[in-house]
Design a protein around this motif. Structure first.
Motif, short mmCIF file in Angstrom:
data_model
loop_
_atom_site.label_atom_id
_atom_site.label_comp_id
_atom_site.label_asym_id
_atom_site.label_seq_id
_atom_site.Cartn_x
_atom_site.Cartn_y
_atom_site.Cartn_z
N GLU A 4 -42.01 11.58 -22.95
CA GLU A 4 -42.03 10.43 -23.87
C GLU A 4 -43.25 10.55 -24.77
O GLU A 4 -44.35 10.86 -24.31
CB GLU A 4 -42.10 9.13 -23.08
N THR A 5 -43.07 10.30 -26.07
CA THR A 5 -44.19 10.38 -26.99
C THR A 5 -44.35 9.06 -27.75
O THR A 5 -43.39 8.33 -27.96
CB THR A 5 -44.01 11.52 -28.01
N LYS B 287 -43.06 13.05 -18.57
CA LYS B 287 -41.61 13.19 -18.73
C LYS B 287 -41.21 13.51 -20.17
O LYS B 287 -40.02 13.63 -20.47
CB LYS B 287 -40.92 11.90 -18.28
N ASN C 31 -49.54 13.66 -17.81
CA ASN C 31 -49.63 12.77 -18.97
C ASN C 31 -50.79 13.24 -19.85
O ASN C 31 -51.84 13.61 -19.33
CB ASN C 31 -49.87 11.33 -18.52
N TYR D 115 -49.86 10.12 -27.69
CA TYR D 115 -49.60 10.08 -26.25
C TYR D 115 -48.32 10.84 -25.94
O TYR D 115 -47.33 10.77 -26.68
CB TYR D 115 -49.45 8.62 -25.80
N ARG D 116 -48.36 11.60 -24.84
CA ARG D 116 -47.15 12.25 -24.31
C ARG D 116 -47.16 12.08 -22.81
O ARG D 116 -48.10 12.48 -22.13
CB ARG D 116 -47.12 13.73 -24.67
N SER D 117 -46.10 11.49 -22.28
CA SER D 117 -46.01 11.31 -20.84
C SER D 117 -45.58 12.61 -20.18
O SER D 117 -45.09 13.54 -20.84
CB SER D 117 -45.00 10.20 -20.50
N ASN E 76 -54.74 7.18 -14.75
CA ASN E 76 -53.98 8.16 -15.52
C ASN E 76 -54.73 8.54 -16.79
O ASN E 76 -55.87 8.11 -17.00
CB ASN E 76 -52.57 7.64 -15.82
N TYR F 158 -49.80 1.41 -21.05
CA TYR F 158 -49.71 2.59 -20.18
C TYR F 158 -50.72 2.64 -19.03
O TYR F 158 -50.60 3.48 -18.14
CB TYR F 158 -49.90 3.85 -21.02
#
Length: 572
Positions: free
Chosen positions: A101-102, A99, A394, A95-97, A65, A155
């Motif tokens: 999430e940060t 979905k 991601n 980081y930002r997923s 990823n 992650y």
């Protein structure tokens, strides 16, 4: 160890394969997922070096990823981009997923427990510039290895050792220098020789030339230990011994206790909005996140699109915003573990409106008249940034640094990596400028175990829950304004990612009271109008080296690699 040997033939040939990058990329262009505009569906890596970008893409293709790729790119840059890529420095990750999430990771360097507030002042209380810039005493405790392990544990998907394997082979088998790198190493030979009397792989008897192979055996051995033991392979054991011995050779103060005590920290992101876009970026000890949100909010009420890119009105309002934001930076920002940073107050709409209320269209403000805002009672430019997005969406924005180009100029003997000179990012003396001319106050004074303030500004933008942009840059004090302008170039001036990155830039930082301008950034009429209002425009060389990714409305990834360097965007 068997895995490393097995992979040798692939990674040993990686550097030579990538030298034919134009041929390679024409093949990549035929992969499923690319449209006719040079945009990619499955993922993208943009970094300061083509070799590192390719390493990251290979990790994505193997099922890794964005964080896996980031770890691999970080360690590869430590080999192929020694002036700023590092294991002897530190940085920040946003980081930002997929979905939404940060998270943000602080792996900024720290002052040793033996650090003293006045350690770089002479008997008269004046800064001794050389002491905070060059040699062992200039170094803070490195954070990059701890940061990468922390990010991977939270992650990552692939095995840790597999992510470092490409870097090991690039260090052991060597890679071919670009013309820019050869010139840099030649220009620094005298400094390297003086600061490294026991020798280093970066020194050659004759001049380096483009295409020379740089082999770093000691660094390869260090990377092997990190691959096998994680952070313990760096902060303990033989590598820690080498670091402490280097400190003792040159009057440095980092100890084994400093190394083992170092921790990377997850911090709450700074969030803001600009014209409907959500912006997530770094909190202190980065000054960049707060400053970026302040800048965006300061100009949001003005019709920049109607005025146009780098028109006199656009430039004027941006300069005045920058003047006020950098004044706030000097007074209010520092390590939040040591100083009560008024983070939320600084980005409140009402505060920013009040700060811009003194702006006069008819004449330039003076920096002497613009002090830091009342809140409550009491970086040389060789950083590096890389942006990564994986197939699932991601995203990672990482900016790391040694501070000055090639850091303190000291290569740790036996371990093969450069020490940072991050101690200069503290306010060595409140009110005295650092190497970038940045002025700081009590909030950023030296203290044992404290993280020094940084301008690094990794940022990720989204809209309506969908990823939009991943962006960041090196550039010392110009980092914040370069990221600011790149965002405006896309959002307000409808540029492509590459055009936004390549566009000429300008910079103002409160003090000194002048505007640095890249060649041909402003046309002659704009220049005349601004000068007539009292703005002092000073020409300078390249500003920033932005590496960014834009997700188009059709779902493709569009890269922007800065032509000011050897940077490369690679997708698949």
């Amino acid at each position: 160890m068997q895995r490393i040997i097995k992979g040798k033939s692939y990674y040993a040939s990686l550097a030579s394969i990538l030298l034919a990058s134009s041929v390679f990329l024409s093949c990549v262009g035929n992969h499923l997922g690319k449209n006719n505009s040079g945009e990619f569906r499955n993922g993208m890596v943009v970094s300061a070096n083509a070799l590192a970008s390719e390493v990251g893409i290979e990790i994505l293709k193997k099922g890794g990823n964005a964080v896996d790729a980031a770890v691999a790119v970080q360690f590869a840059l430590a080999v192929v981009y020694p002036n700023a890529g590092n294991i002897g420095g530190g940085g920040f990750m946003v980081y930002r997923s997929a979905k939404g999430e940060t998270n943000t990771l602080d792996f900024r360097e720290k002052a040793s427990a033996a650090a003293l507030r006045d350690m770089y002042l002479d008997a008269s209380g004046n800064p001794i510039v050389e002491k905070s810039l060059y040699g062992q005493l200039a170094a803070g405790v490195p954070g990059s290895v701890a940061g990468m392990e922390e990010a991977h544990q939270k992650y990552g998907k692939l095995k840790w050792e597999d992510l470092i394997e490409p870097a090991i082979h690039l260090a052991r088998d060597g890679f071919k220098l670009t013309a820019r790198q050869a010139n840099e190493l030649n220009g620094l030979k005298t400094r390297f020789t003086k600061l490294n009397p026991l020798g280093t792989a970066l020194i050659k008897d004759v001049k380096w030339v483009e295409g020379d192979v740089l082999i770093q055996t000691e660094l390869a051995n260090t990377l092997k230990l990190i691959a096998q033991e994680g952070r313990k392979g760096f902060y303990e054991g033989p590598v820690a011994d080498f670091i402490v011995a280097e400190m003792q050779r040159g009057g440095g103060i980092i100890t084994k206790q400093d190394l083992t005590a170092y921790k990377a920290i997850w911090r709450k992101p700074i969030n803001g909005k600009y014209r409907g876009y959500d912006v997530v970026t770094m909190p202190p000890p980065s000054s960049g996140g707060i400053a970026l949100i302040q800048l965006l909010k300061s100009v949001e009420s003005y019709p920049l699109t109607r005025w146009g890119f780098n028109s006199d009105s656009t430039v004027q309002v941006m300069i005045e915003a920058e003047r006020r934001v950098y004044a706030d930076r000097a007074a209010h920002l520092g390590d939040p573990d040591f100083y009560p940073v008024p983070a939320q107050k600084l980005i409140e709409d009402s505060y920013i409106k009040q700060r811009m209320s003194s702006f006069n269209w008819q004449t330039a403000s003076t920096s002497a008249s613009v002090s830091a805002g009342e809140i409550a009672p009491t970086e040389h430019e060789e950083t590096t940034h890389f942006s990564i997005v994986d197939r699932d969406g991601n995203a990672v924005a990482i900016t790391t640094t040694l501070n000055g180009s090639y850091g303190a100029g000291v290569v740790v003997k036996g371990a093969g990596f450069l020490l940072n000179n991050e101690m200069d990012d503290f306010s060595v003396k409140p009110g005295a400028p650092n190497m970038y001319g940045l002025v700081g106050g009590e909030a950023n004074a030296i203290a044992p175990g404290k993280r020094m303030l940084s301008s690094m500004t990794p940022a990720i933008l989204s809209k309506d829950g969908e990823l939009f942009m991943v962006v960041g840059t090196p550039g010392g004090s110009t980092i914040i304004t370069s990221v600011f302008q790149t965002i405006l170039n896309v959002v307000d001036f409808n540029m492509s990612m590459q055009s936004a990155v390549s566009a000429k830039k300008f910079h103002h930082q409160w003090l000194p009271d002048e505007v640095a301008v890249e060649d041909k950034a402003l046309d002659s009429l704009t220049t005349v109008k601004l000068k007539s209002k009292g703005y002092k425009l000073v020409p300078r060389g390249a500003i920033g080296r932005v590496d960014a990714i834009l997700k188009t409305k059709w779902g493709y990834y569009q890269g922007g690699a800065d032509p000011r360097g050897d940077d490369k965007a690679v997708g698949w």
